[in-house]
Design a protein around this motif. Structure first.
Motif, mmCIF file in Angstrom:
data_model
loop_
_atom_site.group_PDB
_atom_site.id
_atom_site.type_symbol
_atom_site.label_atom_id
_atom_site.label_comp_id
_atom_site.label_asym_id
_atom_site.label_seq_id
_atom_site.Cartn_x
_atom_site.Cartn_y
_atom_site.Cartn_z
ATOM 1 N N ILE A 173 93.035 -14.987 80.716
ATOM 2 C CA ILE A 173 94.191 -15.257 81.573
ATOM 3 C C ILE A 173 95.409 -14.480 81.102
ATOM 4 O O ILE A 173 96.136 -13.865 81.904
ATOM 5 N N THR A 174 95.647 -14.479 79.803
ATOM 6 C CA THR A 174 96.793 -13.747 79.255
ATOM 7 C C THR A 174 96.651 -12.247 79.489
ATOM 8 O O THR A 174 97.621 -11.568 79.858
ATOM 9 N N THR A 175 95.450 -11.733 79.292
ATOM 10 C CA THR A 175 95.200 -10.304 79.524
ATOM 11 C C THR A 175 95.476 -9.924 80.969
ATOM 12 O O THR A 175 96.173 -8.938 81.254
ATOM 13 N N LEU A 176 94.959 -10.716 81.908
ATOM 14 C CA LEU A 176 95.163 -10.428 83.325
ATOM 15 C C LEU A 176 96.619 -10.609 83.732
ATOM 16 O O LEU A 176 97.159 -9.819 84.519
ATOM 17 N N PHE A 177 97.264 -11.651 83.199
ATOM 18 C CA PHE A 177 98.650 -11.928 83.570
ATOM 19 C C PHE A 177 99.554 -10.756 83.182
ATOM 20 O O PHE A 177 100.337 -10.266 84.011
ATOM 21 N N TRP A 178 99.450 -10.306 81.943
ATOM 22 C CA TRP A 178 100.334 -9.233 81.496
ATOM 23 C C TRP A 178 99.978 -7.892 82.130
ATOM 24 O O TRP A 178 100.865 -7.083 82.414
ATOM 25 N N THR A 179 98.702 -7.652 82.367
ATOM 26 C CA THR A 179 98.307 -6.416 83.053
ATOM 27 C C THR A 179 98.907 -6.369 84.454
ATOM 28 O O THR A 179 99.435 -5.340 84.896
ATOM 29 N N THR A 180 98.844 -7.500 85.149
ATOM 30 C CA THR A 180 99.407 -7.585 86.504
ATOM 31 C C THR A 180 100.926 -7.481 86.466
ATOM 32 O O THR A 180 101.532 -6.746 87.261
ATOM 33 N N CYS A 181 101.549 -8.202 85.553
ATOM 34 C CA CYS A 181 103.007 -8.230 85.465
ATOM 35 C C CYS A 181 103.583 -6.849 85.160
ATOM 36 O O CYS A 181 104.567 -6.417 85.776
#
Length: 283
Positions: A173-181
């Protein structure tokens, strides 16, 4: 379940959802600019991820490798723009046949970037799959949009391989969140130059596409953290089955004999050994 088998299952499920995202893009039929589509899709993805990200303990919300994450975020933008163009102008089967050169590209890239050493069997399976892709694409009928499809394949291979550079203790979740952000500033700036009014249906299809593709990214991230890319990357080809079926059902894109032969060459190396033994026994 063994880590490799679990990773394969995750990739197959992820590719089913990614195929549905391609259907959403096909339905838009070029009515939305690629930059506008990408920005809105990333914005929806961030909104979907935020509730899961914020519920984590503060230590798990931190970004572990910002340089790699920034790089992956912008690789994702480039690949997504190429994907929209190629799906708009090619059939789902043809576009995805080129997309699925990503696992082929991952073999040499995994050697260069991760120092992995694929077995001779994996190399042979990859060559057979690549021949299938060439049969489907048919260079004699080459379309300029195939170049954008190849761009999508290259960026997808890099995106998946670079996740191995992210520490295992960082949650998906953290990986996807920051990649998207981290992709939003550039995506927003490009979308602003090409902004145009949208209908409610277009917004709905973009939102559906975002939900499907963020699910694929999450499943792919988990899969490539569980097993070496050289052992599971061929499972990416499973999505080709899904897009062919969706193309027939929803867009009347019936593959011809050569396309079917190419797909067979791609799928056969993916069949479990037990299935192949059963087929030989029946013969």
């Amino acid at each position: 379940m063994a880590p490799v088998n679990l990773a394969i299952v995750l990739l197959v499920l992820g590719n089913l959802l990614a195929s549905l995202s391609d259907v959403a893009v096909k339905v838009l039929d070029g009515g939305v600019s690629p930059f506008q589509y990408i920005f809105l899709r990333q914005l929806v993805s961030l909104a979907l991820l935020f509730p899961f990200w914020i519920r984590q303990p503060p230590t798990l919300r931190n970004l572990s490798n910002p340089k790699i994450t920034v790089l992956r975020a912008h690789i994702l933008l480039i690949g997504s723009c190429c994907m929209v163009v190629s799906i708009t102008y090619l059939t789902l089967a043809t576009a995805n046949a080129v997309f699925y050169t990503a696992p082929l590209l991952m073999i040499p890239l995994s050697i260069l970037l991760l120092n992995e050493r694929p077995s001779a069997k994996k190399v042979l399976q990859t060559v057979i799959g690549f021949i299938g892709v060439l049969i489907i694409l048919r260079p004699s009928q080459f379309h300029w949009a195939a170049i954008f499809a190849l761009g999508t394949a290259t960026t997808l291979a890099l995106y998946n391989l670079l996740v191995r550079k992210i520490p295992n203790d960082q949650s998906v979740i953290t990986t996807l969140f920051w990649t998207t952000c981290l992709s939003l500033p550039v995506a927003g700036g490009l979308a602003w130059f090409y902004w145009q009014p949208l209908s409610h249906n277009e917004v709905l299809w973009i939102a559906l596409s975002a939900g499907f593709i963020i699910s694929y990214n999450g499943l792919a991230t988990m899969a490539y953290k569980k097993a070496p890319a050289t052992q599971i990357s061929l499972a990416e080809y499973s999505g080709l089955i899904f897009v062919v079926l969706f193309g027939v059902i929803w867009f009347d894109e019936v593959p011809d004999a050569l396309t079917a032969a190419g797909i067979a060459l791609i799928i056969l190396p993916l069949m479990p050994k037990t299935w192949l033994k059963n087929l030989r026994g029946r013969r």
